[in-house]
Enzyme design. Structure first.
Site, PDB file in Angstrom:
ATOM      1  N   HIS A  69      -8.462   2.072  -4.096  1.00 25.24           N
ATOM      2  CA  HIS A  69      -9.302   1.958  -2.796  1.00 25.24           C
ATOM      3  C   HIS A  69     -10.074   3.213  -2.586  1.00 25.24           C
ATOM      4  CE1 HIS A  69      -9.723   0.852   1.889  1.00 25.24           C
ATOM      5  NE2 HIS A  69     -10.966   1.257   1.099  1.00 25.24           N
ATOM      6  N   SER A 124       0.919  -1.136   0.076  1.00 26.59           N
ATOM      7  CA  SER A 124      -0.065  -0.084  -0.065  1.00 26.59           C
ATOM      8  C   SER A 124       0.932   1.254  -0.102  1.00 26.59           C
ATOM      9  CB  SER A 124      -0.887  -0.114   1.071  1.00 26.59           C
ATOM     10  OG  SER A 124      -1.530   1.207   1.395  1.00 26.59           O
ATOM     11  N   ASP A 171      -7.214  -5.443   4.346  1.00 25.34           N
ATOM     12  CA  ASP A 171      -6.318  -4.405   4.277  1.00 25.34           C
ATOM     13  C   ASP A 171      -6.419  -3.907   5.518  1.00 25.34           C
ATOM     14  OD1 ASP A 171      -5.376  -1.931   3.324  1.00 25.34           O
ATOM     15  OD2 ASP A 171      -7.235  -1.245   2.540  1.00 25.34           O
ATOM     16  N   GLY A 172      -5.175  -3.867   6.159  1.00 28.10           N
ATOM     17  CA  GLY A 172      -4.938  -2.830   7.719  1.00 28.10           C
ATOM     18  C   GLY A 172      -4.386  -4.129   8.427  1.00 28.10           C
ATOM     19  N   GLY A 173      -3.144  -3.486   8.947  1.00 25.09           N
ATOM     20  CA  GLY A 173      -2.395  -4.410   9.963  1.00 25.09           C
ATOM     21  C   GLY A 173      -2.062  -5.469   9.565  1.00 25.09           C
ATOM     22  N   MET A 220     -11.933  -4.777   5.252  1.00 28.12           N
ATOM     23  CA  MET A 220     -11.173  -4.091   6.015  1.00 28.12           C
ATOM     24  C   MET A 220     -11.062  -4.546   7.674  1.00 28.12           C
ATOM     25  SD  MET A 220     -10.280  -1.274   4.254  1.00 28.12           S
ATOM     26  CE  MET A 220      -9.490  -0.586   5.579  1.00 28.12           C
ATOM     27  N   HIS A 274      -1.510  -1.337  -4.104  1.00 30.10           N
ATOM     28  CA  HIS A 274      -2.750  -0.376  -3.649  1.00 30.10           C
ATOM     29  C   HIS A 274      -2.757   0.986  -3.187  1.00 30.10           C
ATOM     30  CE1 HIS A 274      -6.258  -1.032  -1.248  1.00 30.10           C
ATOM     31  NE2 HIS A 274      -5.858  -0.308  -0.251  1.00 30.10           N
ATOM     32  N   GLY A 299       0.932  -2.059   4.226  1.00 27.76           N
ATOM     33  CA  GLY A 299       1.599  -0.717   3.787  1.00 27.76           C
ATOM     34  C   GLY A 299       2.797  -0.835   4.939  1.00 27.76           C
ATOM     35  N   GLY A 337      -8.664   4.883   7.093  1.00 26.96           N
ATOM     36  CA  GLY A 337      -8.323   6.439   7.241  1.00 26.96           C
ATOM     37  C   GLY A 337      -6.704   6.594   7.738  1.00 26.96           C
ATOM     38  N   MET A 360      -8.803   8.907  -0.140  1.00 27.64           N
ATOM     39  CA  MET A 360      -9.098   9.697   0.929  1.00 27.64           C
ATOM     40  C   MET A 360      -9.774  10.925   0.706  1.00 27.64           C
ATOM     41  SD  MET A 360      -6.678   8.433   4.079  1.00 27.64           S
ATOM     42  CE  MET A 360      -6.177   6.597   3.840  1.00 27.64           C
ATOM     43  N   MET A 377     -11.802   5.711  -0.567  1.00 25.25           N
ATOM     44  CA  MET A 377     -12.569   5.974   0.727  1.00 25.25           C
ATOM     45  C   MET A 377     -13.297   7.386   0.644  1.00 25.25           C
ATOM     46  SD  MET A 377      -9.553   4.473   3.036  1.00 25.25           S
ATOM     47  CE  MET A 377      -8.414   4.237   1.618  1.00 25.25           C
ATOM     48  N   GLY A 427      -2.817   4.412   8.038  1.00 26.51           N
ATOM     49  CA  GLY A 427      -1.961   3.218   8.135  1.00 26.51           C
ATOM     50  C   GLY A 427      -1.454   3.132   9.571  1.00 26.51           C
ATOM     51  N   GLY A 428      -0.858   1.763   9.558  1.00 26.30           N
ATOM     52  CA  GLY A 428      -0.065   1.604  10.847  1.00 26.30           C
ATOM     53  C   GLY A 428      -0.903   1.304  11.763  1.00 26.30           C
ATOM     54  N   ASP A 469      -4.564   4.182  -1.824  1.00 28.52           N
ATOM     55  CA  ASP A 469      -5.624   4.686  -0.956  1.00 28.52           C
ATOM     56  C   ASP A 469      -6.028   6.115  -1.129  1.00 28.52           C
ATOM     57  OD1 ASP A 469      -6.250   2.600   0.808  1.00 28.52           O
ATOM     58  OD2 ASP A 469      -4.086   2.810   1.351  1.00 28.52           O
TER      59      ASP A 469
HETATM   60  C1  DX5 Z   1      -6.200   2.255   5.799  1.00 28.09           C
HETATM   61  C2  DX5 Z   1      -5.917   1.893   4.163  1.00 28.09           C
HETATM   62  C3  DX5 Z   1      -4.743   0.930   4.269  1.00 28.09           C
HETATM   63  C4  DX5 Z   1      -3.510   1.188   4.633  1.00 28.09           C
HETATM   64  C5  DX5 Z   1      -2.962  -0.029   5.355  1.00 28.09           C
HETATM   65  O1  DX5 Z   1      -7.038   3.181   5.799  1.00 28.09           O
HETATM   66  O2  DX5 Z   1      -6.770   1.561   3.444  1.00 28.09           O
HETATM   67  O3  DX5 Z   1      -4.486   0.463   2.784  1.00 28.09           O
HETATM   68  O4  DX5 Z   1      -2.573   1.564   3.928  1.00 28.09           O
HETATM   69  O5  DX5 Z   1      -2.185   0.119   6.272  1.00 28.09           O
HETATM   70  P1  DX5 Z   1      -1.207  -0.807   6.923  1.00 28.09           P
HETATM   71  O6  DX5 Z   1      -0.836  -2.004   6.342  1.00 28.09           O
HETATM   72  O7  DX5 Z   1       0.009  -0.043   7.555  1.00 28.09           O
HETATM   73  O8  DX5 Z   1      -2.333  -0.978   8.179  1.00 28.09           O
HETATM   74 ZN    ZN Z   2      -6.644   0.602   1.440  1.00 30.24          ZN
END
Ligand code: DX5
Ligand code: ZN
Length: 235
Positions: A70, A12, A179-181, A141, A37, A201, A146, A41, A72, A148-149, A39
């Site tokens: 993606h 990501s 997607d996420g963590g 999700m 990927h 990410g 919103g 927003m 959002m 990363g990390g 994102d």
């Molecule tokens: C969060 C995004 C993710 C994000 C994931 O809103 O949709 O794509 O980049 O990041 P990590 O892998 O750091 O959780």
């Molecule tokens: Zn995403």
């Protein structure tokens, strides 16, 4: 003979250095990523702002990888064509968006991109079933969108299992992404539940060697993946 589902790894770009996005995209490609990927927003659907169609265009210009975009966004519908013309191979919208979601998914396909649906951790998986026949990908999700990390939410696992079951009943044509963590600890968990496309990410862009991290994540996920579905293509 049932072929094992290939596991795809999509870094990501949100976790990359925004001063060097082109370098980051090329780095992901060189490291063996299956796609990228991105994102998007809007500062309304989620509290953050990130990138727009020009960043997708930049990525399309500098790598061959499939681009998984993606959205959002509260109102994604007026922007679909711009992201597709910019080079989105897959365009994902949220079921919680404030638009006619089924029509938007049909528009994505009509404009030549692959439609995907995604849903927030607080949304029950049943919310997406009415549009399942319109999509090629379901993105689960595993954090509040919103940023990363964030920490992986295990409540996504039974949802992935349910989608995998529905996909199996439909001949396994769906890509199931998370997607996420996602990191070395959670990748095998989501693969065991039935996810085939892992978005990561922080754990990949933060790795000392992205190439090593991708191949390690792939190996860990392939060791636990479900073997019930055959090949799922990514445009
Ligand atoms: C969060 C995004 C993710 C994000 C994931 O809103 O949709 O794509 O980049 O990041 P990590 O892998 O750091 O959780
Ligand atoms: Zn995403």
């Amino acid at each position: 003979v049932v072929q094992p589902t290939p596991i795809q790894i999509f870094p990501s770009l949100l976790a990359a250095d925004f001063g060097n996005l082109e370098t980051a995209a090329r780095k992901a490609e060189a490291a063996g990523a299956d796609g990228l990927h991105l994102d998007i927003m809007d500062g309304h659907f989620v509290p953050n702002l990130s990138m727009g169609p020009d960043v997708v265009k930049m990525a399309r210009r500098c790598v061959q990888l499939p681009l998984n975009v993606h959205l959002m966004m509260t109102r994604p519908d007026p922007y679909l064509a711009r992201f597709i013309y910019a080079g989105a191979g897959t365009l994902l919208i949220h079921i919680e968006a404030d638009c006619h979601v089924a029509r938007a998914l049909q528009t994505i396909r009509a404009l030549g991109s692959s439609p995907g649906i995604t849903f927030n951790p607080g949304t029950p998986v049943s919310a997406i079933f009415p549009v399942l026949h319109l999509v090629d990908e379901v993105l689960c999700m595993s954090v509040q969108p919103g940023y990363g990390g964030q920490k992986f939410m295990p409540s996504v696992l039974p949802k992935i299992r349910e989608i995998a079951k529905a996909s199996f009943a439909r001949g396994c044509k769906l890509r199931i992404s998370v997607d996420g963590g996602i990191d070395m600890r959670t990748a095998p968990q989501v693969a065991a539940a039935g996810a085939t496309l892992l978005i990561a990410g922080t754990s990949l862009f933060g790795a000392r060697q992205m190439k090593t991290a991708i191949s390690r994540m792939r190996k860990l996920a392939e060791a636990t993946r479900r073997h019930s579905c055959s090949k799922v293509a990514t445009p």
